[in-house]
Scaffold this motif. Structure first.
Motif, PDB file in Angstrom:
ATOM      1  N   PRO A 282       0.826  -1.201   0.000  1.00 19.51           N
ATOM      2  CA  PRO A 282       0.000   0.000   0.000  1.00 19.51           C
ATOM      3  C   PRO A 282       0.865   1.258   0.000  1.00 19.51           C
ATOM      4  N   ARG A 283       0.246   2.393  -0.342  1.00 20.68           N
ATOM      5  CA  ARG A 283       1.004   3.636  -0.463  1.00 20.68           C
ATOM      6  C   ARG A 283       1.232   4.304   0.881  1.00 20.68           C
ATOM      7  N   GLY A 284       0.599   3.786   1.930  1.00 23.31           N
ATOM      8  CA  GLY A 284       0.790   4.357   3.258  1.00 23.31           C
ATOM      9  C   GLY A 284       0.566   3.318   4.335  1.00 23.31           C
ATOM     10  N   GLY A 285       1.014   3.632   5.551  1.00 18.50           N
ATOM     11  CA  GLY A 285       0.844   2.707   6.658  1.00 18.50           C
ATOM     12  C   GLY A 285       1.784   3.065   7.794  1.00 18.50           C
ATOM     13  N   LYS A 286       2.175   2.056   8.557  1.00 18.22           N
ATOM     14  CA  LYS A 286       3.005   2.279   9.743  1.00 18.22           C
ATOM     15  C   LYS A 286       4.231   1.384   9.705  1.00 18.22           C
ATOM     16  N   ALA A 287       5.139   1.643  10.633  1.00 19.18           N
ATOM     17  CA  ALA A 287       6.351   0.819  10.743  1.00 19.18           C
ATOM     18  C   ALA A 287       5.972  -0.633  10.996  1.00 19.18           C
TER      19      ALA A 287
ATOM     20  N   GLU B  85      13.342  13.337  11.967  1.00 16.06           N
ATOM     21  CA  GLU B  85      13.676  14.344  10.950  1.00 16.06           C
ATOM     22  C   GLU B  85      13.077  14.047   9.579  1.00 16.06           C
ATOM     23  N   TRP B  86      12.469  12.879   9.432  1.00 11.78           N
ATOM     24  CA  TRP B  86      11.893  12.536   8.135  1.00 11.78           C
ATOM     25  C   TRP B  86      10.562  13.242   7.926  1.00 11.78           C
ATOM     26  N   PRO B  87      10.259  13.617   6.685  1.00 12.94           N
ATOM     27  CA  PRO B  87       8.905  14.094   6.396  1.00 12.94           C
ATOM     28  C   PRO B  87       7.926  12.927   6.491  1.00 12.94           C
ATOM     29  N   LYS B  88       6.658  13.256   6.493  1.00 19.33           N
ATOM     30  CA  LYS B  88       5.629  12.211   6.597  1.00 19.33           C
ATOM     31  C   LYS B  88       5.645  11.297   5.376  1.00 19.33           C
TER      32      LYS B  88
ATOM     33  N   SER C 170      17.372   3.242  -8.007  1.00 18.96           N
ATOM     34  CA  SER C 170      16.189   3.730  -8.717  1.00 18.96           C
ATOM     35  C   SER C 170      16.022   5.237  -8.534  1.00 18.96           C
ATOM     36  N   PRO C 171      15.591   5.954  -9.569  1.00 20.07           N
ATOM     37  CA  PRO C 171      15.306   7.382  -9.426  1.00 20.07           C
ATOM     38  C   PRO C 171      14.064   7.580  -8.561  1.00 20.07           C
ATOM     39  N   THR C 172      13.964   8.750  -7.933  1.00 19.46           N
ATOM     40  CA  THR C 172      12.816   9.022  -7.070  1.00 19.46           C
ATOM     41  C   THR C 172      11.744   9.805  -7.815  1.00 19.46           C
ATOM     42  N   GLY C 173      10.524   9.661  -7.342  1.00 19.82           N
ATOM     43  CA  GLY C 173       9.398  10.352  -7.946  1.00 19.82           C
ATOM     44  C   GLY C 173       8.119   9.967  -7.240  1.00 19.82           C
ATOM     45  N   PRO C 174       6.979  10.541  -7.649  1.00 19.80           N
ATOM     46  CA  PRO C 174       5.718  10.262  -6.967  1.00 19.80           C
ATOM     47  C   PRO C 174       5.361   8.777  -6.886  1.00 19.80           C
ATOM     48  N   ALA C 175       5.789   7.974  -7.858  1.00 13.93           N
ATOM     49  CA  ALA C 175       5.387   6.563  -7.880  1.00 13.93           C
ATOM     50  C   ALA C 175       5.985   5.755  -6.742  1.00 13.93           C
ATOM     51  N   ASP C 176       7.124   6.202  -6.182  1.00 14.78           N
ATOM     52  CA  ASP C 176       7.784   5.391  -5.141  1.00 14.78           C
ATOM     53  C   ASP C 176       7.523   5.903  -3.731  1.00 14.78           C
ATOM     54  N   GLU C 177       6.544   6.786  -3.576  1.00 16.52           N
ATOM     55  CA  GLU C 177       6.307   7.406  -2.268  1.00 16.52           C
ATOM     56  C   GLU C 177       5.515   6.493  -1.328  1.00 16.52           C
ATOM     57  N   PHE C 178       5.886   6.583  -0.028  1.00 15.09           N
ATOM     58  CA  PHE C 178       5.169   5.895   1.044  1.00 15.09           C
ATOM     59  C   PHE C 178       4.893   6.928   2.130  1.00 15.09           C
ATOM     60  N   THR C 179       3.653   6.977   2.620  1.00 22.21           N
ATOM     61  CA  THR C 179       3.262   7.959   3.632  1.00 22.21           C
ATOM     62  C   THR C 179       2.996   7.270   4.966  1.00 22.21           C
ATOM     63  N   TYR C 180       3.705   7.721   5.982  1.00 25.38           N
ATOM     64  CA  TYR C 180       3.496   7.174   7.321  1.00 25.38           C
ATOM     65  C   TYR C 180       2.171   7.673   7.892  1.00 25.38           C
ATOM     66  N   ALA C 181       1.438   6.788   8.546  1.00 27.12           N
ATOM     67  CA  ALA C 181       0.176   7.154   9.173  1.00 27.12           C
ATOM     68  C   ALA C 181       0.435   7.937  10.453  1.00 27.12           C
ATOM     69  N   GLY C 182      -0.516   8.805  10.793  1.00 28.65           N
ATOM     70  CA  GLY C 182      -0.423   9.541  12.047  1.00 28.65           C
ATOM     71  C   GLY C 182       0.396  10.798  11.967  1.00 28.65           C
TER      72      GLY C 182
END
Length: 523
Positions: free
Chosen positions: A445-450, A495-498, A511-523
């Motif tokens: 999934p694109r987001g979640g927790k540790a 220090e990490w962004p969400k 791998s190059p970075t971009g919107p497709a490889d993003e993961f968002t931490y919950a909370g």
């Protein structure tokens, strides 16, 4: 006010469609083509788009002439509406690039007089003046020989204007051919920089003396950055247009240059993406390019605004990252977005390559190219090298190609009369026995927790691959296949962004970075 064409489409729907069509075949073929070859390809593509009855232009508009500037910075074409309304369109295309680069390329730090509009003490940016000069002096080509003339006769393109005519010459000649009743109306239109150029070009054309069949003029622009100072805006607004509309998407950055760019620092509303500090600094730096010059939009107090409630946005680009913000800027500025917001059918795009397989090999390797918009006139390039051995599936979604001899890593791209496919990470082919390009094309999934397990999809994955967020390795990494990896998410550091990028490293390749490889931490 000028009435809509008989197709019952609104003037805005028709002129935005004409403006979008101007972007046809904008990118030169990667293996190279002459200006004449690209101009002819654009002529074929624009003709095909104008003949598309499903668009707001309803196949009643006929291409009469077009010109491409020597550096491919601007294209302008002239079309006539055969539906009995006696309308002529002058559609301008600006530089094709991403919106940020486009604004940076425009010289707004210097202003120069614009006397071509018939008034003294009028000032525009040096960049706007350069673009106007290119458009008004470009020598173009006429429509194909034998196309029907307005009076029903044949061969009008042969008699219309000598080869190599400029826009003013062609328009004057065309006015001598079209009916006198109803009085002809010339719509001058463009999107983005094309819209900015249209304001200068329309002012110039209206100020001319037309000895035969004097027309009315209408000016309709979309997403146009500001061309000049208040003196220019006042001059444009004071002219007797039969129709004068300036259309803007409320959340498009480009038309806010160069009069209201700072507003974009507070964008985007929920669900985002919110501008981070890097974006705010970038917007400030771009705004400094005007060097204190105060630019004013024509129709500044009464623009036609769409998307005021931010109901249309790219739902995959909402995270607070620079990549998502700039991606949303491009989406909000796109031709297709404006057409959709206006309730008009979208102009068919050019070809798109989504992936190639395999992604590594040598000259002579059989490569399957998957995508859309492939047609019988398609040509294929591996980087700057043309491919001469390929076959196109009748579905228009697949090409079988034999890789030409080459070196390094090549972007595989397809060109048709409608355009050239953009370079994409999954469309790269590695020569010289090197490893396949490493790409992360999706995180699920694109987001979640540790501790959550995520699945990475992409290419070039191999045994021993390292998966990281910044410099922290993910655990429980399993390379399922060359296109899939599973791993567990590490704890988020303070220090990490969400939202963070997930990268894969195989050997020395990351791998190059971009919107497709993003993961968002919950909370």
């Amino acid at each position: 006010m000028t009435t809509a064409p008989r197709s019952n489409a609104t003037p805005a729907q028709v002129t935005m469609t004409l403006s979008a069509i101007a972007a046809t075949a904008a990118t030169p073929r990667p293996s190279g083509e002459t200006l004449q070859e690209q101009t002819q390809r654009a002529r074929l593509g624009i003709t095909a788009q104008l003949n598309n009855a499903a668009l707001a232009t309803r196949s009643t508009w006929q291409l009469r002439w077009l010109a491409l500037s020597p550096d491919n910075a601007n294209l302008v074409y002239l079309a006539w509406n055969s539906d009995g309304s006696n309308q002529i369109a002058v559609a301008v295309r600006g530089t094709i690039d991403n919106p940020t680069d486009m604004m940076e390329d425009l010289d707004v730090g210097t202003v120069v007089p614009f006397s071509a509009g018939g008034s003294a003490n009028v000032a525009v940016s040096a960049g706007a003046m350069d673009a106007f000069t290119q458009v008004v002096t470009a020598r173009g080509i006429t429509a194909a020989s034998g196309e029907q003339a307005p009076d029903g006769g044949a061969g009008w393109s042969d008699a219309l204007v000598p080869a190599g005519g400029t826009l003013p010459e062609v328009l004057a000649a065309l006015l001598g051919y079209v009916p006198t009743t109803p009085q002809p109306t010339v719509f001058v239109t463009g999107h983005s920089l094309g819209g900015s150029v249209a304001t200068t070009l329309a002012s110039y054309l209206q100020a001319q003396t037309w000895p035969t069949n004097k027309p009315k003029f209408a000016l309709v622009t979309f997403a146009a950055p500001t061309a000049g100072l208040k003196s220019f805006a006042d001059n444009v607004d004071a002219r007797p247009w039969s129709l004068h509309e300036r259309w803007v998407n409320a959340y498009d950055v480009v038309p806010r240059a160069w009069s209201d760019l700072s507003t974009a620092k507070s964008w985007y509303p929920a669900p985002g993406p919110t501008a981070n500090e890097e974006v705010k600094i970038l917007l400030s730096e771009i705004d400094l390019l005007r060097k204190g010059n105060v630019y004013v939009q024509p129709n500044a107090n009464s623009p036609k605004t769409v998307n005021a409630d931010y109901s249309m946005y790219d739902k995959d680009l909402v995270n607070e990252t620079t990549a998502d913000y700039l991606g949303q800027v491009a989406f909000q500025h796109a031709n297709a977005t404006y057409l959709t917001l206006l309730g008009a059918p979208v102009v068919p795009p050019g070809p798109v390559v989504t992936r190639v397989s395999p992604t590594a090999g040598q000259g002579g390797t059989l490569v399957t190219i998957t995508g859309s918009g492939f047609s019988k006139d398609s040509v294929v390039d591996f980087g700057p090298i043309p491919c001469t051995d390929f076959s196109i599936d009748t579905s228009g979604t697949q090409i079988k190609a034999t890789a030409p001899e080459g070196h390094g890593i090549a972007d595989v791209r397809v060109t048709t009369m409608l355009g050239t496919s953009p370079a994409v990470p999954l469309g790269r082919f590695a020569y010289d026995g090197g490893p396949a390009p490493v790409v992360v094309s999706a995180v699920s999934p694109r987001g979640g927790k540790a501790g959550d397990q995520i699945t990475l999809t992409g290419s070039g994955f191999a045994s021993g691959a390292a998966v990281r967020i910044k410099d922290t390795a993910l655990t429980s990494v399993t390379v399922v296949s060359p296109t899939q990896i599973t791993a567990k998410v590490p704890l988020r550091r303070p220090e990490w962004p969400k939202t963070v990028d997930v990268t894969v490293t195989v050997g020395v390749a990351t791998s190059p970075t971009g919107p497709a490889d993003e993961f968002t931490y919950a909370g």
